[in-house]
Design a protein around this motif. Structure first.
Motif, PDB file in Angstrom:
ATOM      1  N   ALA A   1      43.630 -23.129  56.799  1.00  0.00           N
ATOM      2  CA  ALA A   1      42.848 -24.370  56.752  1.00  0.00           C
ATOM      3  C   ALA A   1      43.465 -25.362  55.773  1.00  0.00           C
ATOM      4  O   ALA A   1      43.529 -26.557  56.040  1.00  0.00           O
ATOM      5  CB  ALA A   1      41.399 -24.067  56.351  1.00  0.00           C
ATOM      6  N   ARG A   2      43.930 -24.843  54.653  1.00  0.00           N
ATOM      7  CA  ARG A   2      44.553 -25.720  53.659  1.00  0.00           C
ATOM      8  C   ARG A   2      45.863 -26.289  54.184  1.00  0.00           C
ATOM      9  O   ARG A   2      46.175 -27.458  53.986  1.00  0.00           O
ATOM     10  CB  ARG A   2      44.813 -24.964  52.367  1.00  0.00           C
ATOM     11  CG  ARG A   2      45.410 -25.853  51.327  1.00  0.00           C
ATOM     12  CD  ARG A   2      45.277 -25.273  49.946  1.00  0.00           C
ATOM     13  NE  ARG A   2      45.702 -26.279  49.005  1.00  0.00           N
ATOM     14  CZ  ARG A   2      46.662 -26.104  48.130  1.00  0.00           C
ATOM     15  NH1 ARG A   2      47.252 -24.951  48.032  1.00  0.00           N
ATOM     16  NH2 ARG A   2      47.000 -27.069  47.316  1.00  0.00           N
ATOM     17  N   ALA A   3      46.660 -25.461  54.857  1.00  0.00           N
ATOM     18  CA  ALA A   3      47.929 -25.928  55.401  1.00  0.00           C
ATOM     19  C   ALA A   3      47.710 -26.946  56.521  1.00  0.00           C
ATOM     20  O   ALA A   3      48.503 -27.860  56.697  1.00  0.00           O
ATOM     21  CB  ALA A   3      48.745 -24.753  55.915  1.00  0.00           C
TER      22      ALA A   3
ATOM     23  N   GLY B   1      45.434 -29.165  56.601  1.00  0.00           N
ATOM     24  CA  GLY B   1      44.994 -30.433  56.028  1.00  0.00           C
ATOM     25  C   GLY B   1      46.124 -31.259  55.442  1.00  0.00           C
ATOM     26  O   GLY B   1      45.925 -32.365  54.993  1.00  0.00           O
ATOM     27  N   ARG B   2      47.327 -30.742  55.461  1.00  0.00           N
ATOM     28  CA  ARG B   2      48.468 -31.478  54.879  1.00  0.00           C
ATOM     29  C   ARG B   2      49.021 -32.462  55.836  1.00  0.00           C
ATOM     30  O   ARG B   2      49.057 -32.440  56.955  1.00  0.00           O
ATOM     31  CB  ARG B   2      49.573 -30.512  54.460  1.00  0.00           C
ATOM     32  CG  ARG B   2      49.148 -29.694  53.279  1.00  0.00           C
ATOM     33  CD  ARG B   2      50.289 -28.848  52.832  1.00  0.00           C
ATOM     34  NE  ARG B   2      49.809 -28.025  51.728  1.00  0.00           N
ATOM     35  CZ  ARG B   2      50.553 -27.173  51.101  1.00  0.00           C
ATOM     36  NH1 ARG B   2      51.795 -27.013  51.444  1.00  0.00           N
ATOM     37  NH2 ARG B   2      50.090 -26.464  50.119  1.00  0.00           N
TER      38      ARG B   2
ATOM     39  N   TRP C   1      42.519 -17.251  56.586  1.00  0.00           N
ATOM     40  CA  TRP C   1      41.874 -18.441  57.160  1.00  0.00           C
ATOM     41  C   TRP C   1      41.847 -19.590  56.158  1.00  0.00           C
ATOM     42  O   TRP C   1      42.065 -20.752  56.518  1.00  0.00           O
ATOM     43  CB  TRP C   1      40.461 -18.125  57.632  1.00  0.00           C
ATOM     44  CG  TRP C   1      40.434 -17.452  58.967  1.00  0.00           C
ATOM     45  CD1 TRP C   1      40.087 -16.173  59.225  1.00  0.00           C
ATOM     46  CD2 TRP C   1      40.803 -18.010  60.225  1.00  0.00           C
ATOM     47  NE1 TRP C   1      40.213 -15.894  60.557  1.00  0.00           N
ATOM     48  CE2 TRP C   1      40.649 -17.007  61.198  1.00  0.00           C
ATOM     49  CE3 TRP C   1      41.260 -19.258  60.629  1.00  0.00           C
ATOM     50  CZ2 TRP C   1      40.930 -17.224  62.536  1.00  0.00           C
ATOM     51  CZ3 TRP C   1      41.528 -19.464  61.965  1.00  0.00           C
ATOM     52  CH2 TRP C   1      41.370 -18.449  62.906  1.00  0.00           C
ATOM     53  N   CYS C   2      41.583 -19.287  54.894  1.00  0.00           N
ATOM     54  CA  CYS C   2      41.588 -20.328  53.860  1.00  0.00           C
ATOM     55  C   CYS C   2      42.964 -20.959  53.719  1.00  0.00           C
ATOM     56  O   CYS C   2      43.096 -22.185  53.603  1.00  0.00           O
ATOM     57  CB  CYS C   2      41.126 -19.766  52.517  1.00  0.00           C
ATOM     58  SG  CYS C   2      39.374 -19.351  52.467  1.00  0.00           S
ATOM     59  N   CYS C   3      44.002 -20.138  53.731  1.00  0.00           N
ATOM     60  CA  CYS C   3      45.373 -20.658  53.636  1.00  0.00           C
ATOM     61  C   CYS C   3      45.731 -21.505  54.857  1.00  0.00           C
ATOM     62  O   CYS C   3      46.352 -22.554  54.735  1.00  0.00           O
ATOM     63  CB  CYS C   3      46.367 -19.520  53.471  1.00  0.00           C
ATOM     64  SG  CYS C   3      46.283 -18.707  51.870  1.00  0.00           S
TER      65      CYS C   3
END
Length: 92
Positions: free
Chosen positions: A87-89, A91-92, A83-85
């Motif tokens: 969410a980060r992807a 945001g790009r 989920w963290c990965c």
């Protein structure tokens, strides 16, 4: 690829304190999802020894020797990192 991937995922599951079959069940959805959503045809997707060691280091003290709790905590860690990965992807 399968010739080294199958024994590798089984061994890393053992390093993490899980039954070897857990490695097989973990890699199948990951490979399928990457085949559908991945962006690189050249990227090799599979388990890494450092990931297995870090997971074992974090989960072992919390599981206190209970295999069922170990499996639950390992799955929770994997889902949280996923989920963290994602969410980060996003945001790009």
């Amino acid at each position: 690829m399968a010739a080294y991937l199958v024994p590798q995922v089984m061994a890393y599951a053992g390093v993490d304190g899980l039954p070897p079959v857990a490695g097989l069940w973990a890699i199948l959805p990951a490979l399928a999802l990457y085949a559908l959503l991945g962006s690189s045809r050249l990227l090799s997707v599979g388990p890494e020894s450092m990931t297995a060691l870090m997971t074992a280091t974090v989960v072992a003290p919390l599981a206190a020797g209970d295999p069922a709790r170990y499996a639950t905590l390992t799955a929770a860690l994997a889902v949280t990192v996923g989920w963290c990965c994602a969410a980060r992807a996003g945001g790009r």
